[in-house]
Structure formats: structure tokens, C-alpha cells
Design a protein around this motif. Structure first.
Motif, PDB file in Angstrom:
ATOM      1  N   MET A 178       0.625  -1.253  -0.057  1.00  0.00           N
ATOM      2  CA  MET A 178       0.129  -0.021   0.028  1.00  0.00           C
ATOM      3  C   MET A 178       0.657   1.199  -0.167  1.00  0.00           C
ATOM      4  O   MET A 178       1.826   1.271   0.654  1.00  0.00           O
ATOM      5  CB  MET A 178      -1.010   0.144   1.389  1.00  0.00           C
ATOM      6  CG  MET A 178      -2.068  -0.861   1.182  1.00  0.00           C
ATOM      7  SD  MET A 178      -2.983  -0.793   2.859  1.00  0.00           S
ATOM      8  CE  MET A 178      -3.659   0.978   2.705  1.00  0.00           C
ATOM      9  N   VAL A 179       0.351   2.507  -0.708  1.00  0.00           N
ATOM     10  CA  VAL A 179       0.949   3.832  -0.633  1.00  0.00           C
ATOM     11  C   VAL A 179      -0.110   4.632  -0.357  1.00  0.00           C
ATOM     12  O   VAL A 179      -1.404   4.468  -0.919  1.00  0.00           O
ATOM     13  CB  VAL A 179       1.577   4.034  -1.889  1.00  0.00           C
ATOM     14  CG1 VAL A 179       1.886   5.601  -1.914  1.00  0.00           C
ATOM     15  CG2 VAL A 179       2.786   3.471  -2.246  1.00  0.00           C
ATOM     16  N   VAL A 180      -0.265   5.335   0.877  1.00  0.00           N
ATOM     17  CA  VAL A 180      -0.883   6.442   1.248  1.00  0.00           C
ATOM     18  C   VAL A 180      -0.590   7.658   0.986  1.00  0.00           C
ATOM     19  O   VAL A 180       0.744   8.084   0.951  1.00  0.00           O
ATOM     20  CB  VAL A 180      -1.179   6.230   2.685  1.00  0.00           C
ATOM     21  CG1 VAL A 180      -2.101   7.326   3.169  1.00  0.00           C
ATOM     22  CG2 VAL A 180      -1.734   4.966   3.540  1.00  0.00           C
ATOM     23  N   LEU A 181      -1.529   8.622   0.218  1.00  0.00           N
ATOM     24  CA  LEU A 181      -1.051  10.029  -0.497  1.00  0.00           C
ATOM     25  C   LEU A 181      -1.770  10.896   0.500  1.00  0.00           C
ATOM     26  O   LEU A 181      -2.787  10.840   0.896  1.00  0.00           O
ATOM     27  CB  LEU A 181      -1.664   9.998  -1.861  1.00  0.00           C
ATOM     28  CG  LEU A 181      -1.271   9.107  -2.906  1.00  0.00           C
ATOM     29  CD1 LEU A 181      -1.772   9.509  -4.131  1.00  0.00           C
ATOM     30  CD2 LEU A 181       0.113   8.738  -2.896  1.00  0.00           C
ATOM     31  N   ILE A 182      -0.798  11.985   1.137  1.00  0.00           N
ATOM     32  CA  ILE A 182      -1.161  12.955   1.695  1.00  0.00           C
ATOM     33  C   ILE A 182      -0.774  14.334   1.124  1.00  0.00           C
ATOM     34  O   ILE A 182       0.355  14.222   0.549  1.00  0.00           O
ATOM     35  CB  ILE A 182      -0.819  12.766   3.256  1.00  0.00           C
ATOM     36  CG1 ILE A 182       0.689  12.576   3.320  1.00  0.00           C
ATOM     37  CG2 ILE A 182      -1.543  11.497   3.709  1.00  0.00           C
ATOM     38  CD1 ILE A 182       1.097  12.580   4.839  1.00  0.00           C
ATOM     39  N   ASN A 183      -1.163  15.326   1.675  1.00  0.00           N
ATOM     40  CA  ASN A 183      -0.578  16.665   1.585  1.00  0.00           C
ATOM     41  C   ASN A 183      -1.015  17.723   2.730  1.00  0.00           C
ATOM     42  O   ASN A 183      -1.386  17.169   3.794  1.00  0.00           O
ATOM     43  CB  ASN A 183      -1.180  17.203   0.128  1.00  0.00           C
ATOM     44  CG  ASN A 183      -2.928  17.386   0.176  1.00  0.00           C
ATOM     45  OD1 ASN A 183      -3.401  17.447   1.077  1.00  0.00           O
ATOM     46  ND2 ASN A 183      -3.102  17.748  -1.152  1.00  0.00           N
ATOM     47  N   GLY A 184      -0.782  19.083   2.578  1.00  0.00           N
ATOM     48  CA  GLY A 184      -0.985  19.922   3.624  1.00  0.00           C
ATOM     49  C   GLY A 184      -2.322  20.024   4.133  1.00  0.00           C
ATOM     50  O   GLY A 184      -2.685  20.621   5.134  1.00  0.00           O
ATOM     51  N   SER A 185      -3.317  19.515   3.422  1.00  0.00           N
ATOM     52  CA  SER A 185      -4.655  19.633   3.624  1.00  0.00           C
ATOM     53  C   SER A 185      -5.446  18.252   4.163  1.00  0.00           C
ATOM     54  O   SER A 185      -6.624  18.366   4.174  1.00  0.00           O
ATOM     55  CB  SER A 185      -5.524  19.887   2.483  1.00  0.00           C
ATOM     56  OG  SER A 185      -5.132  21.375   2.139  1.00  0.00           O
ATOM     57  N   SER A 186      -4.583  17.354   4.059  1.00  0.00           N
ATOM     58  CA  SER A 186      -5.063  16.115   4.904  1.00  0.00           C
ATOM     59  C   SER A 186      -4.616  16.411   6.389  1.00  0.00           C
ATOM     60  O   SER A 186      -3.660  16.483   7.088  1.00  0.00           O
ATOM     61  CB  SER A 186      -3.901  14.809   4.443  1.00  0.00           C
ATOM     62  OG  SER A 186      -3.917  14.781   2.991  1.00  0.00           O
ATOM     63  N   ALA A 187      -5.817  16.075   7.103  1.00  0.00           N
ATOM     64  CA  ALA A 187      -5.841  16.685   8.635  1.00  0.00           C
ATOM     65  C   ALA A 187      -6.676  15.583   9.478  1.00  0.00           C
ATOM     66  O   ALA A 187      -7.587  14.603   9.029  1.00  0.00           O
ATOM     67  CB  ALA A 187      -6.424  17.722   8.873  1.00  0.00           C
ATOM     68  N   SER A 188      -6.685  15.425  10.666  1.00  0.00           N
ATOM     69  CA  SER A 188      -7.408  14.830  11.620  1.00  0.00           C
ATOM     70  C   SER A 188      -7.531  13.364  11.341  1.00  0.00           C
ATOM     71  O   SER A 188      -6.556  12.746  11.568  1.00  0.00           O
ATOM     72  CB  SER A 188      -8.807  15.545  11.628  1.00  0.00           C
ATOM     73  OG  SER A 188      -9.483  15.027  12.728  1.00  0.00           O
TER      74      SER A 188
END
Length: 547
Positions: free
Chosen positions: A279-289
Motif C-alpha cells: 500500500m501507498v497512502v497519499l497525503i498533502n498539507g490539507s490532509s488532517a485529523s
């Protein structure tokens, strides 16, 4: 001797009990005192103030102002707010199937949901709503306008809008709108599955499970879970989704609160869906909580490679508390921690500087090192740091202000009005030529204003008419220079803005489905994730900590 010690111990305990009791009573008295002060003030104000006041509006404003200096997540909800919050949590309501912006007196249609009433009737993004059932909206507060759109499914509603200077009338039926938190999932090549999760509402875990099981039937051998720009939501859904890919009995997150019963350890309580699929999980500066809870758990157990940009850093947990007359308080009750012990909260609201309004960062005082199950180093003090950073572009101050304005949306509407059709979602590209068109559009835009422009305009407006006329030419010239400089400054983030504009434009032609079809074909982070999943050696090296 023993008796003396025993007596002293009892005396000490009695003193402690008296002290705690006195402290509690003193605090309770202070709360009661302040409530009484507000009550008497409100009565006097309502009785003697020269103009009529709106009690509900005044109280709502007072309560919201009371809470605003605590943290951004502790909020008061009046009856209308409660209904709107319920809709967001439960993921369904009776409405027209459109996203509406209420910044001005007349609501603006931001997007329509494919296949729902607004879409079938012909409403479009950019439509300005003038009337609902012959009620002129400019005469109402935004809460009242919002409530007019909602109603019992199958009830009739008449809407008058302004589009390109023309008034148009639409008659449609409200529908039960189900907000699917998984708007897109697909097998994007022979082996790789891709799932987008946009929010953690009450349907999140069920929809993730449905999407994953569907992709498994199609034969996927690896998975990309896209949590970019997911602001979070229900903690329980985050725990359940983490449990899909982690063994039963694992700690997913812990919460620490002032009230002991709200300090909890949340375990995976069910059998997982899959423990082996890469698995790869993608996040950025608006991924929260809740997004960070899932990402943190999968990272701490070395279950997935995290890719993208550092997440937002919201390590605070809220709970709804019922108040009088159908109102509610959403209050921050605890902080949450990942399985390795990290609190990813970035901003320290308890030590806000009230003179400047600045909120310090926990990382300002230094960050702490933690270890994943395989011994990899991870850190606290400001979001989840990806294992692989792919979105490392630094945004200029001008770009940040632009993203907070309506300029991108307004250009997308302008673009759609000039182009009846575009290429397929998969093939559409926002070119350098298009970017120059956007820069030209910004010369006439009124929503994208820098701090310098706002301050300069305010100073000009403070002058009297005679003074205005004397410097009018110079004022226009300086304003023109400020505008040219801010537009020129955007060039440093040209590629980033081209991608943002592409997404906003695709939504106008192909809905959100088209946006994600484009991402799986050309998004750099998605393509990097696919490449990593095909490189088994590198993938395993990252998770083992030996890369």
C-alpha cells in the motif's frame, strides 16, 4: 507512633478534600457569576438600547466570539448549524444536489453533483441564485437562504438564477442526497488499485470496504489510498478503516483528555480485510485529523509507504455536546496520539499571543523522535512527514492568497463560457497558453487581493472627495503596479497552479469523476506511487528502514 502517623495522614487527607472542595466551589461560583452578569446585561440591553436588537443573532455572535480564541475547532452551533453539521456527518439530506457558496447575499452555485436534481434540471456552476420559491434571497441572512434549499425529498422547489446576465427559472424536486466519501475508485493498470477518500463521515468505512472488495475481485495486487485534501471527520471511522489493513488487537490511536473517561485507547477490534497487499497512502498539507490517524497508524506499523507532502497537523479531538433549545457545542476534549506515541498537533493554541494573534508551533520548541514497529525513525510536532516527499514545492505568499480567493473558480467559469467542449478528462492539459490567459484574466479580477492592495485601497477610501481627485491618477498607477507585481509573482508556482486550474476546469465539464480520471493518468504523485509499488525491492527497503 503509628497512631500519630495515622492521625497526621487523616488530617492531611481532610485538608486535601477541603481544599479540592473549596477550589471546585470557587470555580463553580465564578462560572455562575459570569453567566449572571451576561444575563443581566442582555436584559438591560434588550430593554433600553435605542434600536431594536435581534436576541438570537446577538447571542450567537457573542457565543462564537467567546470561543474563537480557544481553537478553530471549538464552535457553537445554533439550530440551523446543527442541521447542517448533521448532514455533513451522516452524509445524506434532502436537497437539490449542489455545492453552494454563501459569501454574499445571493448564493453562488460552486458545483453540481452528477445525476442529481440540480444537474438534471440544468443548473450550472457559476449560477447566482436570486430567488427560491419567489423569495428574494438578497433580503435574507445566509442561514435562511440555506434552509430554503433543504427540505423533504420529493418536495417541489422553484429557483431563479442569474447566468451571464440572463435570468433563468428552474423547477425541480428535492432528492435524498447521499454524499459518497469515496467519489472514485479504479483499477488503474493490470495490478494497481486506486481509492479516493474525501471525508470521514458515517459512510466512510463502509464505502472503503465496498471499493476495496470490488477492486480485489478485479485482481489488484497493490493499492493506493488517496487521502490528499481530506480534512478528517469521525474518529471511529478512522479506526475502522485502519483496522481493514492491520491485525485485530492493535492500538490505532490513544486520546488524552482532562476528563478521565475521555482518555481512551482505540484498538482494532475486527478481523482485517487484507494484511499483505502493498500500500501507498497519499497525503498533502490539507490532509488532517482522521486522515492523519489512519496515515499515522499505517506508518507506525510499517503497513504502508506514505507519499506526498507533510500533512496539516491537527492532533485535536472534538465531541458534540447538546445544549438548550436544539443547539450544540463542538468542543475540543483531547489530543490524539499515533501508536508510536506521536502527537501530530502543530499549533499550540494554549499559548497564543493575543496581542499579535500569532499561534506558536510545538515544533518551535523542538521535535521528538519515535520508532515504528520495524525501528524506522518518525517524528512528532507538526503533521505526518511522508516517507517519500513528492509535493515539495514552496508556495509564494501571493499563491496562497490566490488559492484563498475565488479567482480560480471564476476563471474556470469564464473558460467554460468560451469553450463549449474540451478533450477527454484523461487527455485534457492546461497549457502555458492557458496560463497566460489566466494571468490576463487576473488583471480584471476583483477577488484576488494582496495585503498591500487592501491596505492601499483602504487608505485611499479614507480621503475626502477633493483629495481623491487630486491623486486619482497616481492611485491608479500604483494600483496597476501592485497588481502587475502580484501576477508576475505567481510564475514561481506556475506548474502547481496549472494543475490546480486543470482540476477546477475539469469539474465544470466532467464533474469530480473527471478530475480523478485525470489524476490517475497524469498526476505526478499517483504515477510515482504506481512506480514504487512495481519496485518491490525498494518498497520493502523503505518499510524495513534499510533504504
Amino acid at each position: 507512633m503509628k497512631k500519630s502517623i495515622k492521625n497526621k495522614t487523616i488530617a492531611g487527607l481532610l485538608i486535601a478534600v477541603v481544599f479540592v472542595s473549596f477550589s471546585f466551589q470557587s470555580k463553580f461560583f465564578e462560572v455562575a457569576k459570569q453567566i449572571e452578569i451576561y444575563t443581566t446585561l442582555f436584559k438591560e440591553l434588550n430593554m433600553y438600547y435605542v434600536n431594536e436588537i435581534n436576541p438570537a443573532e446577538l447571542t450567537t455572535r457573542a457565543l462564537k466570539n467567546t470561543l474563537k480564541d480557544l481553537d478553530p475547532y471549538t464552535n457553537y452551533f445554533n439550530e440551523q448549524d446543527v442541521e447542517a453539521a448533521k448532514i455533513r456527518r451522516e452524509g445524506e439530506y434532502g436537497g437539490i444536489g449542489a455545492s453552494i457558496h454563501y459569501a454574499s447575499k445571493n448564493p453562488l452555485v460552486i458545483s453540481v453533483y452528477k445525476g442529481y436534481a440540480a444537474d438534471k434540471a440544468g443548473l450550472k456552476s457559476g449560477d447566482i441564485i436570486l430567488k427560491i420559491d419567489n423569495q428574494v434571497l438578497a433580503e435574507l441572512e445566509k442561514e435562511d437562504s440555506s434552509s430554503l434549499l433543504l427540505g423533504i425529498p420529493d418536495s417541489q422547489i422553484s429557483i431563479e438564477v442569474l447566468r451571464n446576465g440572463k435570468k433563468l427559472q428552474f423547477d425541480l424536486k428535492r432528492e435524498k442526497i447521499e454524499i459518497n466519501p469515496v467519489p472514485f475508485y479504479k483499477k488503474i493498470d493490470d495490478e494497481t488499485g486506486y481509492i479516493v477518500l474525501t471525508r470521514f463521515n458515517e459512510k466512510a468505512a463502509a464505502e472503503i470496504k465496498k471499493a476495496f472488495e470490488s477492486l480485489k475481485k478485479e485482481g489488484i495486487k497493490s493499492l493506493i489510498l488517496d487521502l490528499r485534501s481530506n480534512p478528517g471527520g469521525l474518529l471511529g471511522e478512522a479506526v475502522n478503516i485502519s483496522n481493514f489493513f492491520l491485525p485485530k488487537g492493535k492500538v490505532i490511536t490513544t486520546t488524552k483528555a482532562k476528563v478521565k473517561k475521555w482518555s481512551n485507547t482505540y484498538l482494532s477490534r475486527n478481523n482485517p480485510l487484507d494484511l499483505e497487499i502493498p500500500m501507498v497512502v497519499l497525503i498533502n498539507g490539507s490532509s488532517a485529523s482522521a486522515s492523519e490517524i489512519v496515515t499515522g497508524a499505517l506508518q507506525d506499523y510499517d503497513r504502508a509507504v506514505v507519499m506526498g507532502k507533510r500533512s496539516f497537523g491537527k492532533g485535536l479531538v472534538q465531541r458534540y455536546r447538546t445544549l438548550s433549545y436544539g443547539t450544540q457545542l463542538k468542543v475540543t476534549i483531547s489530543k490524539y496520539y499515533t501508536p508510536s506515541g506521536r502527537c501530530i498537533q502543530e499549533l499550540d493554541y494554549a499559548n497564543r499571543d493575543f496581542k499579535t494573534g500569532k499561534v506558536p508551533k510545538f515544533s518551535d520548541a523542538g521535535i521528538n523522535e519515535f520508532r515504528t514497529e520495524n525501528g524506522r525513525k518518525v517524528f512528532d510536532g507538526g503533521g505526518i512527514i511522508p516517507d517519500i516527499t513528492t509535493e515539495n514545492e514552496t508556495l509564494s505568499e501571493e499563491t496562497k492568497i490566490l488559492l484563498g480567493s475565488r479567482a480560480l473558480f471564476d476563471f474556470a467559469i469564464n473558460f467554460r463560457n468560451r469553450n463549449n467542449t474540451i478533450s477527454t478528462a484523461k487527455d485534457f492539459r492546461f497549457t502555458d497558453k492557458n496560463f497566460k490567459q489566466f494571468q490576463a484574466f487576473l488583471k480584471t479580477d476583483t477577488t484576488f487581493l494582496t495585503k498591500e492592495e487592501v491596505s492601499f485601497k483602504k487608505a485611499y477610501e479614507m480621503l475626502n472627495t477633493t483629495q481623491n481627485k487630486k491623486i486619482n491618477k497616481e492611485y491608479s498607477q500604483i494600483l496597476s503596479v501592485l497588481k502587475a507585481e502580484k501576477i508576475s509573482a505567481l510564475a514561481s508556482n506556475k506548474e502547481f497552479l496549472k494543475n490546480e486550474l486543470k482540476d477546477v476546469i475539469l469539474d465544470q465539464y466532467y464533474y469530480q469523476e473527471g478530475v480523478y480520471q485525470s489524476k490517475v493518468a497524469s498526476d505526478k504523485t499517483v504515477l510515482a506511487a504506481v512506480k514504487l509499488l512495481k519496485n518491490t525491492k525498494k518498497y520493502n527497503q523503505i518499510l524495513s528502514g534499510k533504504n
